[in-house]
Design a protein around this motif. Sequence first.
Motif, PDB file in Angstrom:
ATOM      1  N   LEU A  57       7.812  -3.573  -0.394  1.00 48.07           N
ATOM      2  CA  LEU A  57       6.661  -3.678  -1.288  1.00 48.07           C
ATOM      3  C   LEU A  57       5.790  -4.859  -0.882  1.00 48.07           C
ATOM      4  O   LEU A  57       6.297  -5.933  -0.558  1.00 48.07           O
ATOM      5  CB  LEU A  57       7.112  -3.877  -2.737  1.00 48.07           C
ATOM      6  N   THR A  58       4.487  -4.631  -0.891  1.00 41.64           N
ATOM      7  CA  THR A  58       3.528  -5.728  -0.765  1.00 41.64           C
ATOM      8  C   THR A  58       2.904  -5.894  -2.141  1.00 41.64           C
ATOM      9  O   THR A  58       2.037  -5.121  -2.559  1.00 41.64           O
ATOM     10  CB  THR A  58       2.448  -5.416   0.283  1.00 41.64           C
ATOM     11  N   THR A  59       3.389  -6.894  -2.865  1.00 39.21           N
ATOM     12  CA  THR A  59       3.003  -7.049  -4.265  1.00 39.21           C
ATOM     13  C   THR A  59       1.709  -7.833  -4.406  1.00 39.21           C
ATOM     14  O   THR A  59       1.319  -8.589  -3.510  1.00 39.21           O
ATOM     15  CB  THR A  59       4.116  -7.770  -5.044  1.00 39.21           C
ATOM     16  N   PRO A  60       1.010  -7.678  -5.541  1.00 38.98           N
ATOM     17  CA  PRO A  60      -0.186  -8.487  -5.782  1.00 38.98           C
ATOM     18  C   PRO A  60       0.176  -9.962  -5.866  1.00 38.98           C
ATOM     19  O   PRO A  60       1.340 -10.328  -6.035  1.00 38.98           O
ATOM     20  CB  PRO A  60      -0.695  -7.961  -7.141  1.00 38.98           C
ATOM     21  N   ALA A  61      -0.847 -10.822  -5.760  1.00 40.38           N
ATOM     22  CA  ALA A  61      -0.623 -12.261  -5.922  1.00 40.38           C
ATOM     23  C   ALA A  61      -0.350 -12.531  -7.402  1.00 40.38           C
ATOM     24  O   ALA A  61      -1.246 -12.380  -8.235  1.00 40.38           O
ATOM     25  CB  ALA A  61      -1.850 -13.041  -5.451  1.00 40.38           C
ATOM     26  N   PRO A  62       0.870 -12.919  -7.758  1.00 40.85           N
ATOM     27  CA  PRO A  62       1.223 -12.986  -9.182  1.00 40.85           C
ATOM     28  C   PRO A  62       0.475 -14.059  -9.955  1.00 40.85           C
ATOM     29  O   PRO A  62       0.319 -13.937 -11.170  1.00 40.85           O
ATOM     30  CB  PRO A  62       2.729 -13.256  -9.158  1.00 40.85           C
ATOM     31  N   LEU A  63       0.009 -15.114  -9.283  1.00 39.14           N
ATOM     32  CA  LEU A  63      -0.705 -16.168 -10.010  1.00 39.14           C
ATOM     33  C   LEU A  63      -2.024 -15.661 -10.581  1.00 39.14           C
ATOM     34  O   LEU A  63      -2.574 -16.253 -11.509  1.00 39.14           O
ATOM     35  CB  LEU A  63      -0.958 -17.374  -9.095  1.00 39.14           C
ATOM     36  N   ALA A  64      -2.541 -14.561 -10.019  1.00 43.04           N
ATOM     37  CA  ALA A  64      -3.789 -13.988 -10.519  1.00 43.04           C
ATOM     38  C   ALA A  64      -3.561 -12.981 -11.630  1.00 43.04           C
ATOM     39  O   ALA A  64      -4.527 -12.463 -12.212  1.00 43.04           O
ATOM     40  CB  ALA A  64      -4.545 -13.314  -9.377  1.00 43.04           C
ATOM     41  N   MET A  65      -2.306 -12.690 -11.946  1.00 46.59           N
ATOM     42  CA  MET A  65      -1.968 -11.680 -12.955  1.00 46.59           C
ATOM     43  C   MET A  65      -1.566 -12.368 -14.254  1.00 46.59           C
ATOM     44  O   MET A  65      -0.862 -13.374 -14.243  1.00 46.59           O
ATOM     45  CB  MET A  65      -0.827 -10.794 -12.455  1.00 46.59           C
ATOM     46  N   ARG A  66      -2.019 -11.814 -15.355  1.00 47.23           N
ATOM     47  CA  ARG A  66      -1.589 -12.332 -16.646  1.00 47.23           C
ATOM     48  C   ARG A  66      -0.146 -11.918 -16.918  1.00 47.23           C
ATOM     49  O   ARG A  66       0.340 -10.924 -16.386  1.00 47.23           O
ATOM     50  CB  ARG A  66      -2.494 -11.801 -17.755  1.00 47.23           C
ATOM     51  N   SER A  67       0.519 -12.685 -17.783  1.00 48.97           N
ATOM     52  CA  SER A  67       1.860 -12.303 -18.193  1.00 48.97           C
ATOM     53  C   SER A  67       1.827 -10.917 -18.820  1.00 48.97           C
ATOM     54  O   SER A  67       0.922 -10.591 -19.583  1.00 48.97           O
ATOM     55  CB  SER A  67       2.420 -13.310 -19.198  1.00 48.97           C
ATOM     56  N   GLY A  68       2.804 -10.112 -18.481  1.00 54.08           N
ATOM     57  CA  GLY A  68       2.867  -8.772 -19.059  1.00 54.08           C
ATOM     58  C   GLY A  68       3.570  -7.794 -18.148  1.00 54.08           C
ATOM     59  O   GLY A  68       4.155  -8.157 -17.132  1.00 54.08           O
ATOM     60  N   VAL A  69       3.492  -6.528 -18.537  1.00 54.04           N
ATOM     61  CA  VAL A  69       4.120  -5.443 -17.798  1.00 54.04           C
ATOM     62  C   VAL A  69       3.038  -4.626 -17.108  1.00 54.04           C
ATOM     63  O   VAL A  69       2.048  -4.248 -17.729  1.00 54.04           O
ATOM     64  CB  VAL A  69       4.926  -4.536 -18.749  1.00 54.04           C
ATOM     65  N   TYR A  70       3.232  -4.352 -15.832  1.00 54.77           N
ATOM     66  CA  TYR A  70       2.296  -3.558 -15.039  1.00 54.77           C
ATOM     67  C   TYR A  70       3.051  -2.344 -14.507  1.00 54.77           C
ATOM     68  O   TYR A  70       4.131  -2.480 -13.937  1.00 54.77           O
ATOM     69  CB  TYR A  70       1.732  -4.379 -13.884  1.00 54.77           C
ATOM     70  N   THR A  71       2.477  -1.162 -14.708  1.00 55.99           N
ATOM     71  CA  THR A  71       3.168   0.058 -14.319  1.00 55.99           C
ATOM     72  C   THR A  71       2.283   0.948 -13.463  1.00 55.99           C
ATOM     73  O   THR A  71       1.054   0.929 -13.573  1.00 55.99           O
ATOM     74  CB  THR A  71       3.622   0.848 -15.557  1.00 55.99           C
ATOM     75  N   GLY A  72       2.935   1.726 -12.624  1.00 57.51           N
ATOM     76  CA  GLY A  72       2.238   2.684 -11.779  1.00 57.51           C
ATOM     77  C   GLY A  72       3.221   3.681 -11.212  1.00 57.51           C
ATOM     78  O   GLY A  72       4.439   3.525 -11.355  1.00 57.51           O
ATOM     79  N   MET A  73       2.721   4.716 -10.574  1.00 61.81           N
ATOM     80  CA  MET A  73       3.602   5.765 -10.076  1.00 61.81           C
ATOM     81  C   MET A  73       2.986   6.427  -8.859  1.00 61.81           C
ATOM     82  O   MET A  73       1.776   6.526  -8.727  1.00 61.81           O
ATOM     83  CB  MET A  73       3.823   6.799 -11.180  1.00 61.81           C
ATOM     84  N   THR A  74       3.873   6.860  -7.948  1.00 62.81           N
ATOM     85  CA  THR A  74       3.455   7.696  -6.835  1.00 62.81           C
ATOM     86  C   THR A  74       4.521   8.764  -6.629  1.00 62.81           C
ATOM     87  O   THR A  74       5.672   8.597  -7.048  1.00 62.81           O
ATOM     88  CB  THR A  74       3.260   6.873  -5.548  1.00 62.81           C
ATOM     89  N   SER A  75       4.131   9.876  -6.028  1.00 65.46           N
ATOM     90  CA  SER A  75       5.053  10.984  -5.816  1.00 65.46           C
ATOM     91  C   SER A  75       5.176  11.294  -4.334  1.00 65.46           C
ATOM     92  O   SER A  75       4.187  11.238  -3.593  1.00 65.46           O
ATOM     93  CB  SER A  75       4.579  12.241  -6.561  1.00 65.46           C
ATOM     94  N   PHE A  76       6.383  11.623  -3.908  1.00 67.89           N
ATOM     95  CA  PHE A  76       6.651  12.081  -2.549  1.00 67.89           C
ATOM     96  C   PHE A  76       7.199  13.509  -2.611  1.00 67.89           C
ATOM     97  O   PHE A  76       8.059  13.818  -3.436  1.00 67.89           O
ATOM     98  CB  PHE A  76       7.686  11.186  -1.861  1.00 67.89           C
ATOM     99  N   ARG A  77       6.692  14.348  -1.721  1.00 61.90           N
ATOM    100  CA  ARG A  77       7.227  15.702  -1.605  1.00 61.90           C
ATOM    101  C   ARG A  77       8.306  15.712  -0.526  1.00 61.90           C
ATOM    102  O   ARG A  77       8.097  15.170   0.564  1.00 61.90           O
ATOM    103  CB  ARG A  77       6.109  16.683  -1.261  1.00 61.90           C
ATOM    104  N   VAL A  78       9.430  16.313  -0.850  1.00 58.80           N
ATOM    105  CA  VAL A  78      10.543  16.423   0.082  1.00 58.80           C
ATOM    106  C   VAL A  78      10.728  17.903   0.406  1.00 58.80           C
ATOM    107  O   VAL A  78      10.722  18.753  -0.492  1.00 58.80           O
ATOM    108  CB  VAL A  78      11.849  15.855  -0.512  1.00 58.80           C
ATOM    109  N   GLY A  79      10.879  18.241   1.674  1.00 61.60           N
ATOM    110  CA  GLY A  79      11.030  19.647   2.007  1.00 61.60           C
ATOM    111  C   GLY A  79      11.397  19.861   3.454  1.00 61.60           C
ATOM    112  O   GLY A  79      11.844  18.946   4.156  1.00 61.60           O
TER     113      GLY A  79
END
Length: 411
Positions: A204-226
């Motif tokens: 993971l290449t995470t955002p710079a945390p000092l620029a983020m406010r305290s809290g929960v950040y969520t996101g999602m991505t999908s991969f197809r397997v076949g």
Amino acid sequence: MFERSPSTLLRGVRRAAAAIALAAAAAGAHAADIYITAEFKPDINDPDKREFVNTTPWSGVCNSVHLQACINNEWWSIDTKVRGTKQGVRTNDYGRDSFYIGMPGPRTVTVTSDDGAHTFDLGVKIIGAALRLVDQDGDGPTEPASTGGAINCNRALSNTNANNRSVMRLWLRQDRGNGVLACALHWLHTNNYAIAEFDFTYQLTTPAPLAMRSGVYTGMTSFRVGGTGEGADFDLGNGVELDDNIVNVHFQLEVQHAFQLEVPAGSDRAVLAPRGGWTQWTDHGIVPKALEREIPFSISSSGQFSVSLQCQHAHSDGRCAIRNETVDAPDAPLDIQLTLPGFRDASSGAEAVGVALTSTMTPPVMTAESFIIRRPSRLHFSVNGEAVGTMLDHPGSRYRGDVTVIFDADP
């Protein structure tokens, strides 16, 4: 002589900071959900530590006898929960009939704060994959796939179990996840194999945390397997049948900034007096320009915080006031200024020097470019101008008022 003593209380408010989560996508009939978590909890005693820490529970190939090797090499595997079968074909071509895994290139996932107000980019790289196959017929060799190196990949971990005729390989991509590529070994036997586990390792290449406010950040991505012709992000080659063909990867990032106030003992009481003392008034009758007192303190913060004011006695213009407790006299308004070297107003960009505080103002949000540790700061209280003369019209009396300055680390 009379005493002017506004009682001053500095209070740091720490509201519970939320965890970091990257949220779910539309789940289909054939989807598996997995979760990756990380957190940023800075330490005042270790200010140079400014990165997220992966808090995802171990699963997959690393969650076994290989755990220490994964820890030593900073590999983090996760079981995709994808299960199925693959038809083995005896071939030496390292092709799609082989022990084969095609892997996707890097992607960016948007993570959003729990209040929906802030978004950041999270980089995701698949740096390797592991496949565990078990001989369903039970009559194949103990080593059903070649033990050498794979095309485009380096073999990181492997084992074979003679009792259940299984084989497991973890490959790390030679390009460290920068493109789309496939890795393969050739089969040593033709048989039906159960896909008992399919894992990937990630970075993971995470955002710079000092620029983020305290809290929960969520996101999602999908991969197809076949397999063949399915346009899969993870391509397991020919002869594949899967129970699930979509992997929804949910990310959760938790930011909990450090915040600390250190206030000297006795700072809950401020006695106002002229600069240089009372002798000009007592000896010469010269009215002081101001009655004042400065309260020093130190502050440590890795994120943003707001500052607000509460008054026991509020003046009509929002300033706090002190009140004569002895005789009936007008309240004396207080000018309160805050100085926080190294911080600035997040809205205007102005340096936090001599910031006037009132009870009616929108609380200013303070921020800094770095993790500030125990920075000397100060609050300045004063009664100025004509109000001083009005107070001196009542010698021997006492003016008093409570002022509360609130530092909210979760603005």
